[in-house]
Design an enzyme around this catalytic site. Structure first.
Site, mmCIF file in Angstrom:
data_model
loop_
_atom_site.group_PDB
_atom_site.id
_atom_site.type_symbol
_atom_site.label_atom_id
_atom_site.label_comp_id
_atom_site.label_asym_id
_atom_site.label_seq_id
_atom_site.Cartn_x
_atom_site.Cartn_y
_atom_site.Cartn_z
ATOM 1 C CG HIS A 1 7.011 3.863 2.648
ATOM 2 N ND1 HIS A 1 6.686 4.551 3.794
ATOM 3 C CD2 HIS A 1 6.844 2.546 2.955
ATOM 4 C CE1 HIS A 1 6.360 3.699 4.749
ATOM 5 N NE2 HIS A 1 6.435 2.475 4.268
ATOM 6 N NE ARG B 1 -1.763 -1.252 5.282
ATOM 7 C CZ ARG B 1 -1.842 -1.655 6.544
ATOM 8 N NH1 ARG B 1 -2.806 -1.176 7.328
ATOM 9 N NH2 ARG B 1 -0.991 -2.521 7.031
ATOM 10 C CD GLN C 1 3.104 0.860 4.086
ATOM 11 O OE1 GLN C 1 3.762 0.617 5.076
ATOM 12 N NE2 GLN C 1 2.450 -0.097 3.402
ATOM 13 C CG HIS D 1 5.259 3.265 9.078
ATOM 14 N ND1 HIS D 1 4.218 2.371 9.038
ATOM 15 C CD2 HIS D 1 6.147 2.845 8.146
ATOM 16 C CE1 HIS D 1 4.478 1.444 8.136
ATOM 17 N NE2 HIS D 1 5.641 1.718 7.576
ATOM 18 C CE LYS E 1 5.476 -1.573 10.713
ATOM 19 N NZ LYS E 1 4.323 -2.091 9.960
ATOM 20 C CE LYS F 1 -3.141 -5.869 5.240
ATOM 21 N NZ LYS F 1 -1.849 -5.928 5.969
ATOM 22 C CB SER G 1 -0.925 0.006 1.223
ATOM 23 O OG SER G 1 -0.171 -0.140 2.410
ATOM 24 C CD GLU H 1 8.158 -0.184 7.462
ATOM 25 O OE1 GLU H 1 7.227 -0.900 7.852
ATOM 26 O OE2 GLU H 1 8.241 0.270 6.300
#
Length: 374
Positions: free
Chosen positions: A255, A274, A90, A92, A115, A280, A88, A117
């Site tokens: 991203h 998202r 998205q 964070h 979160k 989702k 997706s 990454e």
């Protein structure tokens, strides 16, 4: 059990629909070489392999600094991903926003942690990351009328006039992106269908469609037909990582992973906001409000690895967060090993433990380590 400081792990494989199928998947290849008895189904997706979920019963293995700072919890998750279809659009949240979202909507944001990454490519890896430089976005607004129709002439002209003023650019870019993401469904579906038809006809006629990012647009539309996220490619950088290259995704960075295999390390959280290319839950309002609207070139989104001063075979990926650090290790001179390592082997090594390796493979080997350096 508490005395065992180094031991192999059996890792969970997830079969999400976006994963590569059968032995096209690096996850499946690692699984079969690590366990020759494993059966790989050719048509089944092998999407994700989580490298270790063992800690809770023995928090002392974290070391005192990590145990105290992160309240006896492993502060990161470490995975291998094999991506076939896009994940997706998205971002964070930072800790402050994560806490607020968790308090308001715990069913969608299940914890209060941030979160960040990092993805390190194992094979050529494709993703979207951060907003494109202004000249690229403005060129797409000029060359892709269907895209401009969603953004609107007023917002497009405002972005054009802001060029050169970073603060005005950020505000104008937010306005453009938000207007596109909030278009009525019938409007953006009609424009997307027109765009797909035009690009398909141009490709059939042998024309160059790069000015419309044609190949990627058609691919995403085939995966997520009628999805507003298909238009995000005109705002976001398309990044192609070669093996060993990485991208770091900090708080509020838009991203999406598109294809390829990677090692991924992240803070221990499941908070993802998202807004497209997903079945989702989507939260367009939160995503548009939270994003970092600073344009940057692709080269600025590739996260640099630094060679270790003490060992030229080790490369360090050290992001600006305390939760995790990544390392890539090639063949290094060493002495003994009591555990036989094969391709796909995963080891847990407790804090303050050392490990010596004896390399017997003529081709050497590559290893990845996730740790928390405090």
């Amino acid at each position: 059990m508490a005395e065992v400081k180094v031991f192999p792990l059996c890792c969970v494989v997830q079969h999400y629909a976006w994963g590569k199928a059968g032995l096209d998947s690096e996850v499946a290849r690692l699984l079969i070489t690590g366990d020759p008895q494993a059966h790989i189904e050719p048509s089944r997706p092998y999407a994700e392999r989580t490298l270790g979920q063992w800690i809770a019963d023995f928090p002392a293995c974290l070391g005192s600094k990590v145990k105290d700072k992160f309240h006896g919890q492993l502060p990161f998750l470490f995975k291998v991903l094999s991506v076939n279809t896009a994940l997706s659009i998205q971002a964070h949240p930072n800790r402050e926003l994560a806490a607020r979202l968790h308090a308001q909507f715990p069913e969608h944001y299940p914890d209060s942690n941030h979160k960040p990454e990092m993805a390190i490519a194992l094979t050529p890896f494709e993703g979207l990351c951060g907003f494109r430089p202004m000249d690229e976005i403005l060129a797409f607004l000029k060359n892709v009328p269907e895209f401009r129709a969603l953004v609107g002439s007023e917002a497009s002209e405002e972005l054009q006039s802001a060029n050169g003023d970073p603060e005005r650019v950020s505000l104008a870019l937010k306005k453009c992106f938000t207007r596109m993401m909030n278009c009525e469904k019938k409007v953006f579906v009609d424009q997307l269908n027109m765009l797909v038809k035009r690009i398909s006809e141009e490709e059939a006629a042998g024309k160059d469609t790069s000015s419309s990012n044609g190949d990627l647009l058609l691919r995403l539309h085939s995966q997520y037909p009628g999805d507003i996220g298909c238009f995000s490619i005109y705002f976001l950088n398309r990044i192609l990582l070669q093996p060993g290259e990485a991208m770091f995704l900090g708080a509020n960075e838009p991203h999406a992973y598109l294809s390829g295999d990677c090692v991924e390390c992240m803070a221990c959280s499941d908070n993802t906001v998202r807004a497209g290319l997903t079945p989702k839950f989507i939260d367009v309002e939160t995503l548009c409000e939270m994003l970092n609207y600073r344009p940057a070139a692709v080269r600025d989104k590739i996260f640099p690895a630094v060679q270790d001063n003490s060992d030229p075979c080790i490369w360090l990926y050290n992001p600006p967060v305390p939760d995790f650090t990544g390392e890539a290790m090639a063949t290094s001179i060493s002495t003994h090993s009591d555990i036989t390592l094969k391709r796909g082997t995963v080891l847990f090594i407790s804090a303050n433990e050392s490990l010596s390796l004896q390399i017997t493979s003529r081709g050497g080997m590559s290893m990845f380590r996730a740790c928390c350096l405090l």
